[in-house]
Motif scaffolding. Structure first.
Motif, PDB file in Angstrom:
ATOM      1  N   SER A 156       0.826  -1.209   0.000  1.00  0.00           N
ATOM      2  CA  SER A 156       0.000   0.000   0.000  1.00  0.00           C
ATOM      3  C   SER A 156       0.855   1.252   0.000  1.00  0.00           C
ATOM      4  CB  SER A 156      -0.921   0.021   1.238  1.00  0.00           C
ATOM      5  OG  SER A 156      -0.158   0.214   2.416  1.00  0.00           O
ATOM      6  N   GLY A 159      -2.580   7.043   2.744  1.00  0.00           N
ATOM      7  CA  GLY A 159      -3.536   6.672   3.772  1.00  0.00           C
ATOM      8  C   GLY A 159      -3.005   6.753   5.176  1.00  0.00           C
ATOM      9  N   ASN A 162      -5.791   9.351   6.254  1.00  0.00           N
ATOM     10  CA  ASN A 162      -7.038   9.408   5.492  1.00  0.00           C
ATOM     11  C   ASN A 162      -7.110   8.215   4.546  1.00  0.00           C
ATOM     12  OD1 ASN A 162      -9.289  10.043   4.001  1.00  0.00           O
ATOM     13  ND2 ASN A 162      -8.716  12.178   3.671  1.00  0.00           N
ATOM     14  N   ILE A 163      -8.034   7.298   4.802  1.00  0.00           N
ATOM     15  CA  ILE A 163      -8.145   6.092   3.995  1.00  0.00           C
ATOM     16  C   ILE A 163      -8.474   6.393   2.536  1.00  0.00           C
ATOM     17  CG2 ILE A 163     -10.607   5.742   4.477  1.00  0.00           C
ATOM     18  CD1 ILE A 163     -10.092   2.767   4.529  1.00  0.00           C
ATOM     19  N   SER A 164      -9.078   7.528   2.261  1.00  0.00           N
ATOM     20  CA  SER A 164      -9.519   7.840   0.893  1.00  0.00           C
ATOM     21  C   SER A 164      -8.362   8.152  -0.046  1.00  0.00           C
ATOM     22  CB  SER A 164     -10.501   9.015   0.912  1.00  0.00           C
ATOM     23  OG  SER A 164      -9.845  10.203   1.329  1.00  0.00           O
ATOM     24  N   LYS A 166      -5.560   6.086  -0.005  1.00  0.00           N
ATOM     25  CA  LYS A 166      -4.711   4.886   0.002  1.00  0.00           C
ATOM     26  C   LYS A 166      -4.920   4.076  -1.273  1.00  0.00           C
ATOM     27  CE  LYS A 166      -3.345   2.445   3.465  1.00  0.00           C
ATOM     28  NZ  LYS A 166      -3.216   1.591   4.668  1.00  0.00           N
ATOM     29  N   THR A 189      -7.981   4.904  -3.822  1.00  0.00           N
ATOM     30  CA  THR A 189      -8.750   5.762  -2.909  1.00  0.00           C
ATOM     31  C   THR A 189      -9.435   4.947  -1.811  1.00  0.00           C
ATOM     32  OG1 THR A 189     -10.782   5.747  -4.274  1.00  0.00           O
ATOM     33  CG2 THR A 189      -9.158   7.484  -4.701  1.00  0.00           C
ATOM     34  N   GLY A 190      -8.759   3.892  -1.355  1.00  0.00           N
ATOM     35  CA  GLY A 190      -9.282   3.067  -0.285  1.00  0.00           C
ATOM     36  C   GLY A 190     -10.413   2.142  -0.677  1.00  0.00           C
TER      37      GLY A 190
END
Length: 206
Positions: A156, A159, A162-164, A166, A189-190
Motif C-alpha cells: 500500500s 492513507g 485518510n483512507i480515501s 490509500k 482511494t481506499g
C-alpha cells in the motif's frame, strides 16, 4: 585495626571480581554484566552515548552506540560519525533503518534491494514451489506458521491519516472465507477496483 580492614577489603575485592578475566592478549570474558558509559536516572527522559568505537586508520568518524527513551519506549541507536541514525531498535521490538521511531517490525527510509535469485538473463522463471524461494520472493505467511497454506500480503501507499487516499494491492492465499480465498485485489482511494479470483476471472468495479 587498619591491617584487618585492608585484609577484609582485599578478600572482598578478590572474591567479587574473581569471575572476570582480563588476559594480556586474546578474548576478554566477563561472567558478570559489563556497563559502559554513564548511568542516567531512569526517572528522566533523555539520550546518552554508551559506546563509541573509532575505526583504526579511518578519519570519517566513530561508530556510536547510544540509548535513549521517551515516555513509553526505549531505543538503542547505531550511528556513524555525524550522519543520521543508521539503525534504531525499540523496546517494543521494532527495527528501523534510517527511522528513529519505527512503528512496525521493520521500517525503512530509503530503497530496498532484493536479490532476484536468477543468475543471468538466459535462465527461465523459477518454478512455483511450496514455502519461499531462497532469493527474490516476498511472502505473506500464515500467523499459524510458515508451513500453512493460508497467508496475506498487502502492498500500500498513502492513507497515513485518510483512507480515501490509500492505494493498495492485496494478495491472499488459501482461506475458508470466500472473499479471502486465493485472490489478488487492486484498489485506489481506499476502495477495491479490480479483482483476480482463484479461477483466473477478472472483475471490475467503477
Amino acid at each position: 585495626m587498619k591491617t584487618i580492614r585492608l585484609i577484609i577489603l582485599f578478600l572482598i575485592t578478590n572474591y567479587t571480581f574473581s569471575q572476570n578475566t582480563v588476559p594480556t592478549s586474546g578474548a576478554v570474558s566477563f561472567d558478570t554484566s559489563l556497563k559502559i558509559g554513564n548511568q542516567v536516572s531512569p526517572s528522566g527522559e533523555g539520550q546518552i552515548t554508551r559506546l563509541s568505537i573509532q575505526p583504526y586508520r579511518h578519519t570519517g568518524g566513530p561508530w556510536v552506540f547510544k540509548s535513549r527513551d521517551n515516555t513509553s519506549v526505549a531505543f538503542l541507536d547505531i550511528d556513524y560519525g555525524i550522519s543520521n541514525t543508521i539503525m534504531s531498535i525499540s523496546s517494543d521490538k521494532n527495527v528501523g533503518f534510517g527511522v528513529t521511531n519505527p512503528v512496525s517490525k521493520l521500517a525503512v527510509n530509503g530503497s530496498l534491494s532484493l536479490g532476484g535469485g536468477v543468475g543471468n538473463n538466459t535462465l527461465p522463471r523459477p518454478s512455483i514451489t511450496a514455502g519461499t524461494l531462497s532469493n527474490g520472493e516476498i511472502r505473506g505467511y500464515s500467523g499459524a506458521g510458515h508451513l500453512y497454506d493460508d497467508g496475506f500480503l498487502r502492498l500500500s501507499a498513502g492513507g497515513g491519516t485518510n483512507i480515501s487516499v490509500k492505494t493498495f494491492i492485496d494478495i491472499s492465499g488459501y482461506s475458508t472465507v470466500p472473499d479471502m480465498n486465493n485472490n489478488i485485489v487492486f484498489g485506489t482511494t481506499g476502495v477495491e477496483r479490480m479483482r483476480l479470483d482463484k479461477s483466473g476471472n477478472v472483475r471490475y468495479w467503477y
